[in-house]
Write an enzyme that holds these catalytic residues in place. Sequence first.
Site, PDB file in Angstrom:
ATOM      1  N   HIS A 275     -25.404 -28.794  13.251  1.00 54.75           N
ATOM      2  CA  HIS A 275     -24.037 -29.002  12.605  1.00 54.75           C
ATOM      3  C   HIS A 275     -23.306 -27.302  11.891  1.00 54.75           C
ATOM      4  O   HIS A 275     -22.185 -26.873  12.110  1.00 54.75           O
ATOM      5  CB  HIS A 275     -24.073 -29.963  12.205  1.00 54.75           C
ATOM      6  CG  HIS A 275     -23.611 -31.314  12.864  1.00 54.75           C
ATOM      7  ND1 HIS A 275     -24.520 -31.759  13.344  1.00 54.75           N
ATOM      8  CD2 HIS A 275     -22.806 -32.325  13.269  1.00 54.75           C
ATOM      9  CE1 HIS A 275     -24.379 -32.510  13.626  1.00 54.75           C
ATOM     10  NE2 HIS A 275     -22.914 -32.998  13.069  1.00 54.75           N
ATOM     11  N   HIS A 318     -30.834 -33.425   7.279  1.00 54.81           N
ATOM     12  CA  HIS A 318     -31.501 -31.687   7.638  1.00 54.81           C
ATOM     13  C   HIS A 318     -32.265 -31.518   6.724  1.00 54.81           C
ATOM     14  O   HIS A 318     -32.018 -31.747   5.643  1.00 54.81           O
ATOM     15  CB  HIS A 318     -30.454 -31.035   8.512  1.00 54.81           C
ATOM     16  CG  HIS A 318     -30.481 -30.874   9.760  1.00 54.81           C
ATOM     17  ND1 HIS A 318     -31.738 -30.179  10.857  1.00 54.81           N
ATOM     18  CD2 HIS A 318     -29.787 -31.679  10.690  1.00 54.81           C
ATOM     19  CE1 HIS A 318     -31.199 -30.512  11.865  1.00 54.81           C
ATOM     20  NE2 HIS A 318     -29.175 -31.078  11.434  1.00 54.81           N
ATOM     21  N   ASP A 322     -34.399 -25.515   7.924  1.00 46.99           N
ATOM     22  CA  ASP A 322     -32.952 -26.097   8.571  1.00 46.99           C
ATOM     23  C   ASP A 322     -31.654 -25.041   8.512  1.00 46.99           C
ATOM     24  O   ASP A 322     -30.892 -25.201   9.408  1.00 46.99           O
ATOM     25  CB  ASP A 322     -32.683 -27.846   9.335  1.00 46.99           C
ATOM     26  CG  ASP A 322     -34.226 -28.505   9.307  1.00 46.99           C
ATOM     27  OD1 ASP A 322     -34.937 -27.831   9.661  1.00 46.99           O
ATOM     28  OD2 ASP A 322     -34.288 -29.476   9.298  1.00 46.99           O
TER      29      ASP A 322
END
Length: 434
Positions: A275, A318, A322
């Site tokens: 994302h 996350h 990340d």
Amino acid sequence: MCWETTAVIEWTHEDVFQWLEQLELSECSRKDLQSQRLDGRCLLAINDADFRLSPVDQLGLADRKRLYLAVKSLQRDNLSAMVQLGLAPCENKFHPVAVHAVSYGGAMKTDSEYCESERVSPPVSEDGRVTRLKPEMGKAFLSFCYVVFVTWITAFVMVIVHDRVPDMKKYPPLPDIFLDNVPHIPWAFDMCEVTGTFLFTIWLIVLLFHKHRFILMRRFFALSGTVFLLRCVTMLITSLSVPGAHLQCEPRNYTIQGMSIQGVRTCGDYMFSGHTVALTMLNFFITEYTPRHLYFLHTLTWIMNMFGIFFILAAHEHYSIDVFVAFYISSRLFLYYHTLSNNQALMQRDSTRTRIWFPLFSYFESEVDGIVPNEFETPREILLNIVAFCKRKLNVYKVYEAIRRRGEEVQSSQPLLQNSTSSMATCAEAKKTK
């Protein structure tokens, strides 16, 4: 005719002589050069090797330096004329045919004689933007196939890593500065995907009206596919524990383009955040390919990018590492790609290495050397272009049909011709018999 108002490529040897007079060369040097009857084309074609040939090598040091600087300045100011003559610098489509070998530390390297002293790009406008660009729809389609292929690989890898995710009871979430100090917000991840959808809508509008939309599409697909392919490798080789106890990570079936908005969640795909990659790529492409004076739009996309990252972390979907790695890789790859494509002359001596390490870049950007201008079309111009495209395709179809019909007529006339020939032969034999 005055040489100052005439294009260099059209100079006669008399114009060249007048140009030499204003260089303050000695009388002897001017006579030696005049005897060669150089015209404007010859001046543009002069290279470093020519300065080692007679009579130029016989000139005094000061005269040789003045002539050298004047010729180089003349060539730099007339790049378009050099391209017309096929003399623009080497290792791209503009290089001259004549080449010679140059030795570097015992290794032989093939190089153009017009590239011994400097590297310059093909002619561009004053702000560094190229003046003519080919749409190259075939490359855009190929890049689209590339990103679709990577999407399929990503979906396959996500199923594998979901089944390999460490047991939540046995392996608790790893220590994380942000996640340990920010409470879980259940609706944050949905807001992240809404933000990404809004950015994607803006990008579609930019693509619709941008004059060079196929180049933009090609670059977007190529970069996105490459980053997500790297993501497949990183999340496959190392499985991190689930960052939040709220995540449900039982094995299940997936759709390829599923998102949490659609009720599809995955676990194990943590290093690095897909994302964040999508948000960052959309932000960078929107800011790069919209006019610089749209400060409000650029500020808005950056704010949405940062808030999208915050929503990812606030949802505890996350780890912080990340998100950081995803933003860094996406932004650096975008900047490296565009730096090389905007300044290909900087890497011309390493073109072989570039083709090895960046094969997609070498292929997709082979016809682009300069900054893609942010030029936009009105809806009326878009419709006119679509109509013109359809007319061209229709004309091609009509020509094909005419050729096909002509071929059928020729084929159908061949039996008649053969029958006529045989009838004539029969009549001739009958007359001979009589």
